[in-house]
Design a protein around this motif. Structure first.
Motif, mmCIF file in Angstrom:
data_model
loop_
_atom_site.group_PDB
_atom_site.id
_atom_site.type_symbol
_atom_site.label_atom_id
_atom_site.label_comp_id
_atom_site.label_asym_id
_atom_site.label_seq_id
_atom_site.Cartn_x
_atom_site.Cartn_y
_atom_site.Cartn_z
ATOM 1 N N GLU A 168 0.847 -1.188 0.000
ATOM 2 C CA GLU A 168 0.000 0.000 0.000
ATOM 3 C C GLU A 168 0.882 1.238 0.000
ATOM 4 O O GLU A 168 2.003 1.223 0.514
ATOM 5 C CB GLU A 168 -0.900 0.000 1.241
ATOM 6 N N VAL A 169 0.355 2.310 -0.578
ATOM 7 C CA VAL A 169 1.014 3.611 -0.510
ATOM 8 C C VAL A 169 0.038 4.563 0.167
ATOM 9 O O VAL A 169 -1.051 4.819 -0.334
ATOM 10 C CB VAL A 169 1.399 4.131 -1.910
ATOM 11 N N ASN A 170 0.426 5.078 1.328
ATOM 12 C CA ASN A 170 -0.459 5.894 2.161
ATOM 13 C C ASN A 170 -0.234 7.367 1.870
ATOM 14 O O ASN A 170 0.893 7.862 1.985
ATOM 15 C CB ASN A 170 -0.182 5.590 3.637
ATOM 16 N N SER A 171 -1.306 8.075 1.529
ATOM 17 C CA SER A 171 -1.193 9.491 1.188
ATOM 18 C C SER A 171 -1.191 10.402 2.415
ATOM 19 O O SER A 171 -0.826 11.575 2.310
ATOM 20 C CB SER A 171 -2.343 9.894 0.256
ATOM 21 N N SER A 172 -1.613 9.890 3.571
ATOM 22 C CA SER A 172 -1.574 10.663 4.821
ATOM 23 C C SER A 172 -0.923 9.816 5.915
ATOM 24 O O SER A 172 -1.562 9.469 6.921
ATOM 25 C CB SER A 172 -2.990 11.083 5.241
ATOM 26 N N PRO A 173 0.336 9.450 5.714
ATOM 27 C CA PRO A 173 0.975 8.548 6.673
ATOM 28 C C PRO A 173 1.187 9.214 8.027
ATOM 29 O O PRO A 173 1.544 10.392 8.104
ATOM 30 C CB PRO A 173 2.326 8.231 6.004
ATOM 31 N N GLY A 174 0.963 8.447 9.077
ATOM 32 C CA GLY A 174 1.177 8.966 10.421
ATOM 33 C C GLY A 174 2.654 9.194 10.696
ATOM 34 O O GLY A 174 3.522 8.472 10.196
ATOM 35 N N LEU A 175 2.947 10.198 11.520
ATOM 36 C CA LEU A 175 4.339 10.542 11.837
ATOM 37 C C LEU A 175 4.829 9.913 13.138
ATOM 38 O O LEU A 175 6.032 9.770 13.336
ATOM 39 C CB LEU A 175 4.486 12.063 11.935
ATOM 40 N N GLU A 176 3.911 9.530 14.006
ATOM 41 C CA GLU A 176 4.323 9.087 15.340
ATOM 42 C C GLU A 176 5.207 7.848 15.278
ATOM 43 O O GLU A 176 6.294 7.818 15.873
ATOM 44 C CB GLU A 176 3.097 8.818 16.210
ATOM 45 N N GLY A 177 4.756 6.817 14.561
ATOM 46 C CA GLY A 177 5.528 5.580 14.516
ATOM 47 C C GLY A 177 6.909 5.779 13.933
ATOM 48 O O GLY A 177 7.914 5.328 14.504
ATOM 49 N N ILE A 178 7.005 6.463 12.806
ATOM 50 C CA ILE A 178 8.287 6.617 12.120
ATOM 51 C C ILE A 178 9.234 7.518 12.910
ATOM 52 O O ILE A 178 10.429 7.258 13.009
ATOM 53 C CB ILE A 178 8.081 7.158 10.674
ATOM 54 N N GLU A 179 8.710 8.590 13.525
ATOM 55 C CA GLU A 179 9.589 9.495 14.269
ATOM 56 C C GLU A 179 10.081 8.863 15.562
ATOM 57 O O GLU A 179 11.264 9.000 15.923
ATOM 58 C CB GLU A 179 8.872 10.817 14.551
ATOM 59 N N LEU A 180 9.194 8.157 16.267
ATOM 60 C CA LEU A 180 9.615 7.534 17.522
ATOM 61 C C LEU A 180 10.554 6.364 17.275
ATOM 62 O O LEU A 180 11.477 6.116 18.063
ATOM 63 C CB LEU A 180 8.387 7.073 18.314
ATOM 64 N N ALA A 181 10.346 5.631 16.185
ATOM 65 C CA ALA A 181 11.202 4.480 15.895
ATOM 66 C C ALA A 181 12.579 4.897 15.403
ATOM 67 O O ALA A 181 13.580 4.259 15.730
ATOM 68 C CB ALA A 181 10.529 3.580 14.856
ATOM 69 N N THR A 182 12.638 5.967 14.623
ATOM 70 C CA THR A 182 13.901 6.340 13.976
ATOM 71 C C THR A 182 14.589 7.545 14.599
ATOM 72 O O THR A 182 15.791 7.740 14.410
ATOM 73 C CB THR A 182 13.674 6.656 12.486
ATOM 74 N N GLY A 183 13.840 8.374 15.334
ATOM 75 C CA GLY A 183 14.409 9.606 15.866
ATOM 76 C C GLY A 183 14.589 10.683 14.811
ATOM 77 O O GLY A 183 15.196 11.731 15.078
ATOM 78 N N ILE A 184 14.061 10.460 13.627
ATOM 79 C CA ILE A 184 14.197 11.416 12.522
ATOM 80 C C ILE A 184 13.055 12.426 12.567
ATOM 81 O O ILE A 184 11.896 12.066 12.792
ATOM 82 C CB ILE A 184 14.205 10.682 11.164
ATOM 83 N N ASN A 185 13.392 13.694 12.339
ATOM 84 C CA ASN A 185 12.397 14.762 12.314
ATOM 85 C C ASN A 185 11.717 14.765 10.941
ATOM 86 O O ASN A 185 12.008 15.598 10.079
ATOM 87 C CB ASN A 185 13.074 16.104 12.589
ATOM 88 N N VAL A 186 10.797 13.835 10.739
ATOM 89 C CA VAL A 186 10.125 13.705 9.444
ATOM 90 C C VAL A 186 9.282 14.939 9.159
ATOM 91 O O VAL A 186 9.224 15.418 8.024
ATOM 92 C CB VAL A 186 9.269 12.424 9.407
ATOM 93 N N ALA A 187 8.630 15.474 10.182
ATOM 94 C CA ALA A 187 7.829 16.688 9.998
ATOM 95 C C ALA A 187 8.693 17.824 9.462
ATOM 96 O O ALA A 187 8.272 18.585 8.574
ATOM 97 C CB ALA A 187 7.176 17.093 11.315
ATOM 98 N N GLY A 188 9.903 17.944 9.970
ATOM 99 C CA GLY A 188 10.824 18.973 9.491
ATOM 100 C C GLY A 188 11.177 18.786 8.029
ATOM 101 O O GLY A 188 11.313 19.764 7.278
ATOM 102 N N HIS A 189 11.338 17.537 7.610
ATOM 103 C CA HIS A 189 11.621 17.263 6.202
ATOM 104 C C HIS A 189 10.461 17.705 5.309
ATOM 105 O O HIS A 189 10.678 18.184 4.188
ATOM 106 C CB HIS A 189 11.899 15.772 6.011
#
Length: 302
Positions: free
Chosen positions: A262-283
């Motif tokens: 699947e390709v999600n057009s509104s992917p959640g940020l919580e899982g990816i940011e907490l798992a990786t420590g990456i500031n995805v919102a900033g990107h």
């Protein structure tokens, strides 16, 4: 810049993180509930209204459109597009990604790796067995076309169970996809987060014991992962094929390479940011700056 985050829930992690990232990069951020917006249609002057006021002062919007309100949410996004407001996800791309069948057809045409999948329009009893055979026989995965976050996804381990499930769904007038089960994935998948044609972070999600679905909403856990070159390119190709500049691409590891679920057009940020420590919102905000201001924003350390 003035940036609107289209979200029905201002308290969600993703909404708040995007608002914080907007402000940290010295822009003005506003949360707009798109369900409360009115779309004003007249010749040559498209307008979006909220509480009777025109929303005409935004440089960009970040759509966070829930699956249950896709149609109206996309109508609002489309109206902003007509007003020449930059959007991180165009309405047509959101609609394309939300339709499971259509998105798989687009990805197939683009040559993206996919699990074998079949759909039929209310097959008769004899044809149900054929559907199961076409994807390699049991076990098979049966998915509702409109299911999200692992809801409406069933693993049928025998032909009898598969037939019963398919017939039950069709009896409720629900269309389903029948998909091959990738045993070597062992209940895990990979979520790659793509921003502006680049993978900015990735995590491996593992389902709980006895659960083949790896969704974090279903109790799964996530760890950061470094993608192989093939996995990274698959994620980029999938988001590009669907026209999404910001996307979460879910892939299964398999013996024949990564397979896109699947390709999600509104992917959640919580899982990816907490798992990786990456500031995805900033990107995401840096991508907006690049497109509007023409700057190669410095994202070192985020």
């Amino acid at each position: 810049m003035r940036i609107a985050i289209l979200s029905t829930n201002p308290d969600l992690y993703s909404t708040q993180r995007l608002l914080t990232a907007v402000r940290e990069r010295n822009h003005e951020g506003v949360i707009v509930n798109h369900l409360n917006c009115h779309v004003m249609i007249e010749g040559g002057r498209p307008t979006v209204l909220l509480d009777g006021q025109e929303l005409d002062q935004f440089d960009a919007i970040i759509p966070r459109i829930g699956a249950s309100v896709t149609d109206y949410g996309c109508a609002v996004v489309r109206q902003f597009e007509m007003m020449k407001v930059f959007t991180t996800a165009k309405s047509q791309a959101i609609m394309r990604a939300r339709n499971k069948l259509r998105s798989l057809q687009v990805l197939s045409k683009a040559g993206v790796g996919l699990p074998k999948t079949v759909i039929a329009n209310h097959p008769k009893n004899g044809n149900v067995n054929r559907l199961i055979e076409l994807v390699g026989g049991p076990p098979v995965v049966i998915k509702l076309l409109e299911g999200t976050q692992g809801i409406g996804v069933v693993l049928a381990e025998t032909a009898k169970a598969a037939r019963s499930t398919i017939e039950a769904f069709y009896g409720l007038k629900k269309h389903v996809l029948v998909q091959e089960f990738i045993a070597e994935a062992r209940g895990s998948d990979i979520r790659a987060f793509v921003v502006g044609g680049k993978v900015v972070g990735a995590m491996r999600r593992q389902g709980i014991d006895g659960e083949f679905r790896s969704n974090l909403h279903r109790g799964g856990n996530a760890i950061p992962v470094i993608l192989t070159e093939q996995e990274e390119q698959t994620a980029i190709n999938a988001s590009r094929a669907l026209g999404l500049k910001v996307a979460g691409v879910d892939m299964l590891p398999s013996d024949r390479g990564p397979l896109v679920l699947e390709v999600n057009s509104s992917p959640g940020l919580e899982g990816i940011e907490l798992a990786t420590g990456i500031n995805v919102a900033g990107h995401i905000i840096a991508y907006i700056e690049e497109k509007i201001l023409g700057d190669e924003s410095d994202m070192v350390g985020v």
